[in-house]
Design a protein around this motif. Sequence first.
Motif, short mmCIF file in Angstrom:
data_model
loop_
_atom_site.label_atom_id
_atom_site.label_comp_id
_atom_site.label_asym_id
_atom_site.label_seq_id
_atom_site.Cartn_x
_atom_site.Cartn_y
_atom_site.Cartn_z
N ARG A 224 17.74 14.23 27.80
CA ARG A 224 17.46 14.64 26.41
C ARG A 224 17.04 13.42 25.60
O ARG A 224 17.83 12.50 25.38
CB ARG A 224 18.70 15.29 25.79
CG ARG A 224 18.44 16.02 24.47
CD ARG A 224 19.70 16.68 23.97
NE ARG A 224 19.45 17.57 22.84
CZ ARG A 224 19.14 18.85 22.93
NH1 ARG A 224 19.04 19.41 24.12
NH2 ARG A 224 18.93 19.59 21.85
N ARG A 225 15.81 13.40 25.17
CA ARG A 225 15.25 12.28 24.41
C ARG A 225 15.28 12.64 22.92
O ARG A 225 14.70 13.64 22.50
CB ARG A 225 13.80 12.00 24.83
CG ARG A 225 13.66 11.41 26.20
CD ARG A 225 12.20 11.47 26.65
NE ARG A 225 11.29 10.91 25.65
CZ ARG A 225 10.95 9.64 25.60
NH1 ARG A 225 11.43 8.77 26.48
NH2 ARG A 225 10.11 9.19 24.67
N ARG A 226 15.92 11.80 22.14
CA ARG A 226 15.98 11.99 20.69
C ARG A 226 15.86 10.63 20.01
O ARG A 226 16.30 9.61 20.55
CB ARG A 226 17.29 12.67 20.27
CG ARG A 226 17.41 14.14 20.73
CD ARG A 226 16.39 15.00 20.04
NE ARG A 226 16.53 16.43 20.34
CZ ARG A 226 15.90 17.06 21.33
NH1 ARG A 226 15.10 16.38 22.14
NH2 ARG A 226 16.07 18.36 21.51
N VAL A 227 15.29 10.63 18.82
CA VAL A 227 15.23 9.39 18.05
C VAL A 227 16.43 9.34 17.12
O VAL A 227 16.76 10.32 16.44
CB VAL A 227 13.91 9.27 17.25
CG1 VAL A 227 13.71 10.40 16.25
CG2 VAL A 227 13.84 7.92 16.54
N PHE A 228 17.13 8.21 17.14
CA PHE A 228 18.27 7.99 16.27
C PHE A 228 17.92 6.89 15.27
O PHE A 228 17.26 5.91 15.60
CB PHE A 228 19.51 7.57 17.08
CG PHE A 228 20.12 8.70 17.86
CD1 PHE A 228 21.16 9.45 17.32
CD2 PHE A 228 19.66 9.02 19.13
CE1 PHE A 228 21.72 10.51 18.03
CE2 PHE A 228 20.21 10.08 19.84
CZ PHE A 228 21.24 10.83 19.28
N PHE A 229 18.36 7.08 14.03
CA PHE A 229 18.16 6.10 12.98
C PHE A 229 19.52 5.52 12.61
O PHE A 229 20.46 6.26 12.40
CB PHE A 229 17.67 6.72 11.67
CG PHE A 229 16.52 7.66 11.69
CD1 PHE A 229 15.62 7.64 10.63
CD2 PHE A 229 16.33 8.60 12.68
CE1 PHE A 229 14.57 8.52 10.58
CE2 PHE A 229 15.28 9.49 12.64
CZ PHE A 229 14.39 9.44 11.59
N PHE A 230 19.58 4.22 12.48
CA PHE A 230 20.72 3.57 11.84
C PHE A 230 20.20 2.98 10.54
O PHE A 230 19.34 2.09 10.54
CB PHE A 230 21.32 2.48 12.73
CG PHE A 230 22.36 1.63 12.05
CD1 PHE A 230 23.40 2.22 11.34
CD2 PHE A 230 22.30 0.24 12.10
CE1 PHE A 230 24.36 1.45 10.70
CE2 PHE A 230 23.25 -0.54 11.47
CZ PHE A 230 24.29 0.08 10.77
N VAL A 231 20.69 3.49 9.42
CA VAL A 231 20.20 3.11 8.09
C VAL A 231 21.34 2.40 7.37
O VAL A 231 22.47 2.89 7.36
CB VAL A 231 19.76 4.36 7.30
CG1 VAL A 231 19.13 3.97 5.97
CG2 VAL A 231 18.78 5.21 8.13
N TYR A 232 21.05 1.25 6.77
CA TYR A 232 22.11 0.52 6.09
C TYR A 232 21.60 -0.08 4.79
O TYR A 232 20.45 -0.48 4.67
CB TYR A 232 22.70 -0.58 6.98
CG TYR A 232 21.70 -1.50 7.64
CD1 TYR A 232 21.33 -2.69 7.03
CD2 TYR A 232 21.13 -1.17 8.86
CE1 TYR A 232 20.42 -3.54 7.62
CE2 TYR A 232 20.22 -2.01 9.47
CZ TYR A 232 19.85 -3.19 8.85
OH TYR A 232 18.95 -4.04 9.44
N ARG A 233 22.49 -0.10 3.81
CA ARG A 233 22.15 -0.61 2.49
C ARG A 233 21.95 -2.13 2.55
O ARG A 233 22.68 -2.83 3.27
CB ARG A 233 23.26 -0.25 1.51
CG ARG A 233 22.79 0.11 0.11
CD ARG A 233 23.91 0.71 -0.70
NE ARG A 233 25.05 -0.20 -0.84
CZ ARG A 233 26.28 0.19 -1.16
NH1 ARG A 233 26.54 1.47 -1.36
NH2 ARG A 233 27.25 -0.70 -1.27
N ASN A 234 21.00 -2.62 1.80
CA ASN A 234 20.64 -4.04 1.90
C ASN A 234 21.63 -5.00 1.26
O ASN A 234 21.47 -6.22 1.37
CB ASN A 234 19.25 -4.27 1.31
CG ASN A 234 18.16 -3.73 2.22
OD1 ASN A 234 18.32 -3.66 3.44
ND2 ASN A 234 17.05 -3.32 1.64
N ASP A 235 22.67 -4.46 0.60
CA ASP A 235 23.69 -5.35 0.05
C ASP A 235 24.96 -5.34 0.89
O ASP A 235 25.97 -5.92 0.50
CB ASP A 235 24.02 -4.97 -1.40
CG ASP A 235 24.60 -3.57 -1.54
OD1 ASP A 235 24.61 -2.82 -0.53
OD2 ASP A 235 25.04 -3.20 -2.64
#
Length: 431
Positions: A174-185
């Motif tokens: 199963r191929r899926r794209v995962f995002f890790f998003v983090y605040r710049n501060d």
Amino acid sequence: MSKQFNILELFAGVGGFRVGFENSNESMFKTKWANQWEPAKKSQDAFEVYDYHYPDSMNINENIEEISDEAFQSMDADIIVGGFPCQDYSVARSKKNELGIQGKKGVLFWEIIRAVTQIKPKYLVLENVDRLLKAPSKQRGRDFAIMLAAFNDLNYSVEWRVINAANYGGSQRRRRVFFFVYRNDTDFAKKIDKEFENKELDLTFDSQLYDDYIFTKGLFARQFPIVPLAVKNRHATYTLSNDIVDISDNFIGTVWNTGIMRHGRYFTIDTVPTMEENPVALGEILVSEEEVSEKYFITDQMKLEKFKYLRGSKKIERTSVEGHTYIYSEGSMAPTDDLSLPGRTMLTSEGTVNRSTHFLNVNGKYRLITPIEAERLQEFPDDWTKYKKTSTGEIVEVPDRMRMFFMGNALVTGIVKRIADELQNIINGDI
């Protein structure tokens, strides 16, 4: 004792993100709010399964568009998670110069952005189908670039990776794209700025430094190792326009399966896994044959012939909407699924007489997979979807067809657990 991190789970389904985060560290990661809504359906089965398992959280069963800004503002979520629908993310500007959506398809991603605007979480972990990186077909990568720009506008960075669960010890390809998003501060973002000496602010955008981040220092690199070399030298850098409408209209960049976006620029590279972990074979997750009900066995000759036809090669003459004829071709598949390999990607049509359905030959008998086996392919506990709690509080069993639908829509919870494991290291300053 580590600080408790409060989580809001959007597009929650039957709780895949929550299962993964709690398997990582239940005392640290606390899901306090969850939203699940299935449009155009009277029965909210996925929500009712979620509510059955997690009566302790604030579970919201309404269209996300109808959750008010004030309601989001009341949620002190440190983390937002969710596997949002893959749709059309193009944008336009109204006569009042306000950003809008071309049609209704792209609304749901912008609801995540609205939630982020109101809550300002430190982190997000999101999931989608990997074709998102190449959408739409006439302007590949545009939709993803719009998402990156939207997060950049809110002062967030985004790391992404396409992950095939079978390459990292899973039982499903199963191929899926995962995002890790983090605040710049956040401390993590500040460490990146310091280590790379603000190179991301330099117009030269030193990709060599970002190679180091992508191959060794990033969240995905630590949990999902990759070969430290671009496939066929495929890599690209791109500076995003400050105008999202301009990106929607004119984006001409490239997006590969791995990347990092910081301060309005991204570096992306085509990578392959190191293949250090062996997958789990489909045959290893099957229940004992004595436990398989007769209803899962296929003995009807017409159904057997139908599966043979569906999985075989074919050339079919079809007529387009415009009226011209063409030949639709489809290659052959193995007559039954190979039990020595990890399972194929499970779809919402699982369990029907369909080309995509897992079709097994076990000890000379043909059968479909059971709901428990579907749950195991997604690494949920056995019988996770067996019961639901209705709006009247009654506990009832869920039909098999719906259980299969849930798992076709779900994600591999073991991948989420590993992301949460590494997020703990980031929070604790170990990365």
